[in-house]
Write an enzyme that holds these catalytic residues in place. Structure first.
Site, PDB file in Angstrom:
ATOM      1  N   PRO A 153       0.903  -1.116   0.226  1.00  0.00           N
ATOM      2  CA  PRO A 153      -0.102  -0.031  -0.115  1.00  0.00           C
ATOM      3  C   PRO A 153       0.770   1.434   0.111  1.00  0.00           C
ATOM      4  O   PRO A 153       1.856   1.415   0.627  1.00  0.00           O
ATOM      5  CB  PRO A 153      -0.794  -0.168   1.273  1.00  0.00           C
ATOM      6  CG  PRO A 153      -0.169  -1.004   1.996  1.00  0.00           C
ATOM      7  CD  PRO A 153       0.571  -2.107   1.085  1.00  0.00           C
ATOM      8  N   ASN A 154       0.459   2.294  -0.587  1.00  0.00           N
ATOM      9  CA  ASN A 154       0.818   3.838  -0.853  1.00  0.00           C
ATOM     10  C   ASN A 154       2.214   3.719  -1.582  1.00  0.00           C
ATOM     11  O   ASN A 154       2.629   4.832  -1.995  1.00  0.00           O
ATOM     12  CB  ASN A 154       0.963   4.091   0.402  1.00  0.00           C
ATOM     13  CG  ASN A 154      -0.176   4.363   1.447  1.00  0.00           C
ATOM     14  OD1 ASN A 154      -1.070   5.126   0.893  1.00  0.00           O
ATOM     15  ND2 ASN A 154      -0.258   3.872   2.529  1.00  0.00           N
ATOM     16  N   ARG A 210       5.569  10.947  -2.312  1.00  0.00           N
ATOM     17  CA  ARG A 210       5.135  10.678  -0.694  1.00  0.00           C
ATOM     18  C   ARG A 210       6.618  10.566  -0.115  1.00  0.00           C
ATOM     19  O   ARG A 210       7.458  10.014  -0.194  1.00  0.00           O
ATOM     20  CB  ARG A 210       4.812   9.262  -0.946  1.00  0.00           C
ATOM     21  CG  ARG A 210       4.402   8.623   0.602  1.00  0.00           C
ATOM     22  CD  ARG A 210       4.277   7.448   0.413  1.00  0.00           C
ATOM     23  NE  ARG A 210       4.032   6.703   1.759  1.00  0.00           N
ATOM     24  CZ  ARG A 210       4.156   5.282   2.285  1.00  0.00           C
ATOM     25  NH1 ARG A 210       4.703   4.640   1.321  1.00  0.00           N
ATOM     26  NH2 ARG A 210       4.061   5.021   3.439  1.00  0.00           N
ATOM     27  N   TYR A 267      11.837   8.473   1.747  1.00  0.00           N
ATOM     28  CA  TYR A 267      11.415   7.471   0.479  1.00  0.00           C
ATOM     29  C   TYR A 267      12.228   7.817  -0.720  1.00  0.00           C
ATOM     30  O   TYR A 267      12.155   6.993  -1.627  1.00  0.00           O
ATOM     31  CB  TYR A 267      10.102   7.181   0.328  1.00  0.00           C
ATOM     32  CG  TYR A 267       9.366   6.511   1.359  1.00  0.00           C
ATOM     33  CD1 TYR A 267       9.711   5.319   2.159  1.00  0.00           C
ATOM     34  CD2 TYR A 267       8.329   7.172   2.073  1.00  0.00           C
ATOM     35  CE1 TYR A 267       9.085   4.905   3.025  1.00  0.00           C
ATOM     36  CE2 TYR A 267       7.503   6.678   2.914  1.00  0.00           C
ATOM     37  CZ  TYR A 267       7.959   5.505   3.693  1.00  0.00           C
ATOM     38  OH  TYR A 267       7.211   4.972   4.739  1.00  0.00           O
ATOM     39  N   ASN A 292       7.612  -5.794  -0.754  1.00  0.00           N
ATOM     40  CA  ASN A 292       7.672  -4.608   0.346  1.00  0.00           C
ATOM     41  C   ASN A 292       6.319  -4.526   0.769  1.00  0.00           C
ATOM     42  O   ASN A 292       5.342  -3.887  -0.038  1.00  0.00           O
ATOM     43  CB  ASN A 292       8.232  -3.359  -0.640  1.00  0.00           C
ATOM     44  CG  ASN A 292       8.191  -2.261   0.523  1.00  0.00           C
ATOM     45  OD1 ASN A 292       7.685  -2.381   1.555  1.00  0.00           O
ATOM     46  ND2 ASN A 292       8.782  -1.153   0.041  1.00  0.00           N
ATOM     47  N   ALA A 333       2.928  -0.839   4.844  1.00  0.00           N
ATOM     48  CA  ALA A 333       2.562  -0.784   6.184  1.00  0.00           C
ATOM     49  C   ALA A 333       1.905  -2.106   6.516  1.00  0.00           C
ATOM     50  O   ALA A 333       2.057  -2.218   8.077  1.00  0.00           O
ATOM     51  CB  ALA A 333       1.314   0.281   6.320  1.00  0.00           C
ATOM     52  N   GLU A 350      12.060  -9.982   2.211  1.00  0.00           N
ATOM     53  CA  GLU A 350      11.405  -8.747   2.365  1.00  0.00           C
ATOM     54  C   GLU A 350      12.376  -7.578   2.329  1.00  0.00           C
ATOM     55  O   GLU A 350      13.308  -7.418   2.659  1.00  0.00           O
ATOM     56  CB  GLU A 350      10.910  -8.836   3.896  1.00  0.00           C
ATOM     57  CG  GLU A 350      10.250  -7.761   4.453  1.00  0.00           C
ATOM     58  CD  GLU A 350       9.935  -7.727   6.091  1.00  0.00           C
ATOM     59  OE1 GLU A 350      10.076  -8.915   6.558  1.00  0.00           O
ATOM     60  OE2 GLU A 350       9.671  -6.669   6.672  1.00  0.00           O
ATOM     61  N   HIS A 404      12.797  -3.117   2.268  1.00  0.00           N
ATOM     62  CA  HIS A 404      12.004  -1.791   2.508  1.00  0.00           C
ATOM     63  C   HIS A 404      12.981  -0.805   1.934  1.00  0.00           C
ATOM     64  O   HIS A 404      14.317  -0.907   2.039  1.00  0.00           O
ATOM     65  CB  HIS A 404      11.956  -1.500   4.045  1.00  0.00           C
ATOM     66  CG  HIS A 404      10.914  -2.681   4.705  1.00  0.00           C
ATOM     67  ND1 HIS A 404       9.620  -2.607   4.627  1.00  0.00           N
ATOM     68  CD2 HIS A 404      11.257  -3.766   5.494  1.00  0.00           C
ATOM     69  CE1 HIS A 404       9.318  -3.352   5.114  1.00  0.00           C
ATOM     70  NE2 HIS A 404       9.888  -4.222   5.525  1.00  0.00           N
ATOM     71  N   LEU A 405      12.238   0.331   1.574  1.00  0.00           N
ATOM     72  CA  LEU A 405      13.074   1.403   0.987  1.00  0.00           C
ATOM     73  C   LEU A 405      14.099   2.162   2.404  1.00  0.00           C
ATOM     74  O   LEU A 405      15.075   2.388   2.305  1.00  0.00           O
ATOM     75  CB  LEU A 405      12.225   2.430   0.472  1.00  0.00           C
ATOM     76  CG  LEU A 405      11.524   2.236  -0.598  1.00  0.00           C
ATOM     77  CD1 LEU A 405      10.194   2.713  -1.271  1.00  0.00           C
ATOM     78  CD2 LEU A 405      12.426   2.432  -2.156  1.00  0.00           C
ATOM     79  N   SER A 406      13.142   2.414   3.198  1.00  0.00           N
ATOM     80  CA  SER A 406      13.607   2.839   4.623  1.00  0.00           C
ATOM     81  C   SER A 406      14.400   2.111   5.610  1.00  0.00           C
ATOM     82  O   SER A 406      13.989   0.746   5.418  1.00  0.00           O
ATOM     83  CB  SER A 406      12.778   3.741   5.287  1.00  0.00           C
ATOM     84  OG  SER A 406      11.722   2.970   5.673  1.00  0.00           O
ATOM     85  N   ARG A 460      13.199   4.282  12.712  1.00  0.00           N
ATOM     86  CA  ARG A 460      12.163   4.947  12.623  1.00  0.00           C
ATOM     87  C   ARG A 460      10.936   4.692  13.780  1.00  0.00           C
ATOM     88  O   ARG A 460      11.562   4.284  14.753  1.00  0.00           O
ATOM     89  CB  ARG A 460      11.442   4.713  11.352  1.00  0.00           C
ATOM     90  CG  ARG A 460      12.110   4.911  10.171  1.00  0.00           C
ATOM     91  CD  ARG A 460      11.523   5.085   8.688  1.00  0.00           C
ATOM     92  NE  ARG A 460      10.292   5.628   8.557  1.00  0.00           N
ATOM     93  CZ  ARG A 460       9.426   5.554   7.874  1.00  0.00           C
ATOM     94  NH1 ARG A 460       9.339   4.438   6.904  1.00  0.00           N
ATOM     95  NH2 ARG A 460       8.341   6.462   7.743  1.00  0.00           N
ATOM     96  N   ARG A 515       7.089   0.583  13.799  1.00  0.00           N
ATOM     97  CA  ARG A 515       7.858   0.134  12.356  1.00  0.00           C
ATOM     98  C   ARG A 515       8.991  -1.010  12.742  1.00  0.00           C
ATOM     99  O   ARG A 515       9.436  -1.706  12.002  1.00  0.00           O
ATOM    100  CB  ARG A 515       8.358   1.036  11.609  1.00  0.00           C
ATOM    101  CG  ARG A 515       7.054   2.101  10.980  1.00  0.00           C
ATOM    102  CD  ARG A 515       7.984   3.016  10.056  1.00  0.00           C
ATOM    103  NE  ARG A 515       6.995   4.330   9.928  1.00  0.00           N
ATOM    104  CZ  ARG A 515       5.812   4.288   9.318  1.00  0.00           C
ATOM    105  NH1 ARG A 515       5.537   3.336   8.652  1.00  0.00           N
ATOM    106  NH2 ARG A 515       5.212   5.578   9.271  1.00  0.00           N
TER     107      ARG A 515
HETATM  108  C1  DQA Z   1       8.145   0.758   4.103  1.00  0.00           C
HETATM  109  C2  DQA Z   1       8.275   1.082   5.397  1.00  0.00           C
HETATM  110  C3  DQA Z   1       6.744   0.838   6.257  1.00  0.00           C
HETATM  111  O1  DQA Z   1       6.889   1.115   7.591  1.00  0.00           O
HETATM  112  C4  DQA Z   1       5.846   1.735   5.570  1.00  0.00           C
HETATM  113  O2  DQA Z   1       4.559   1.651   6.168  1.00  0.00           O
HETATM  114  C5  DQA Z   1       5.883   1.791   4.083  1.00  0.00           C
HETATM  115  C6  DQA Z   1       7.225   1.960   3.426  1.00  0.00           C
HETATM  116  C7  DQA Z   1       9.422   0.966   3.273  1.00  0.00           C
HETATM  117  O3  DQA Z   1       9.742   0.681   2.231  1.00  0.00           O
HETATM  118  O4  DQA Z   1      10.576   1.839   3.767  1.00  0.00           O
HETATM  119  O5  DQA Z   1       4.955   2.113   3.478  1.00  0.00           O
HETATM  120  O6  DQA Z   1       7.839  -0.506   3.627  1.00  0.00           O
END
Ligand code: DQA
Length: 147
Positions: free
Chosen positions: A13-14, A21, A26, A75, A78, A99, A101-103, A108, A112
């Site tokens: 999502p997102n 964003r 990101y 990825n 959330a 798995e 994640h960008l961040s 954080r 998370r």
């Molecule tokens: C994320 C990290 C998640 O906590 C966050 O909700 C995202 C992006 C990342 O790629 O860093 O939507 O998965």
């Protein structure tokens, strides 16, 4: 492993909003630019890749359950921190999973820091921006080649 290896990439999502964003978290690369880099790397490595983005948890579950690919790079965004359903789908399908994640989720907010997916994944790559996906793809391939 025989034949052309197939990789499923899922963006949760997102992530369709990438580029605009929270660019300080990101980066400014858009999802289609990321997908182009993934496709280029896949071509270079001689593997087939299917890429899906969805904001819906159930759709992610179905993509995993119905997958024909050899490995999953996901990825979960959330849903990483909440989804028993995605975790159960990975276990049920027995699909080797990386798995990404960008961040760096551990640098954080505390909510998370917990991933429900990580314990059922081969491993996790977190904090390298767009490169997290490319490293994830390489990790998935190196895992498959050793099998
Ligand atoms: C994320 C990290 C998640 O906590 C966050 O909700 C995202 C992006 C990342 O790629 O860093 O939507 O998965």
């Amino acid at each position: 492993m025989e034949g052309m290896m197939k990789i499923l990439v899922i963006h949760g999502p997102n992530l369709v909003l990438l580029g605009t964003r929270e660019p300080e978290v990101y980066g400014t690369t858009t999802l289609s630019e990321i997908n182009k880099k993934i496709q280029d790397l896949a071509k270079e490595e001689g593997v087939e890749v299917k890429i899906v983005q969805t904001n819906h948890e159930g759709k992610i579950v179905e993509e995993i359950s119905n997958s024909k690919e050899d490995v999953l790079v996901i990825n979960p965004a959330a849903y990483t921190h909440t989804s028993v359903a995605i975790r159960d789908a990975i276990v049920a399908r027995k699909i080797p999973t990386v798995e990404v994640h960008l961040s760096n989720i551990y640098a954080r907010e505390e909510f998370r820091h917990k991933s429900l997916i990580a314990p059922v994944a081969i491993g996790q790559i977190s904090g390298f921006g767009v490169d997290s996906y490319l490293l994830g793809l390489k990790a998935a391939l190196s895992y498959l080649k050793k099998k």
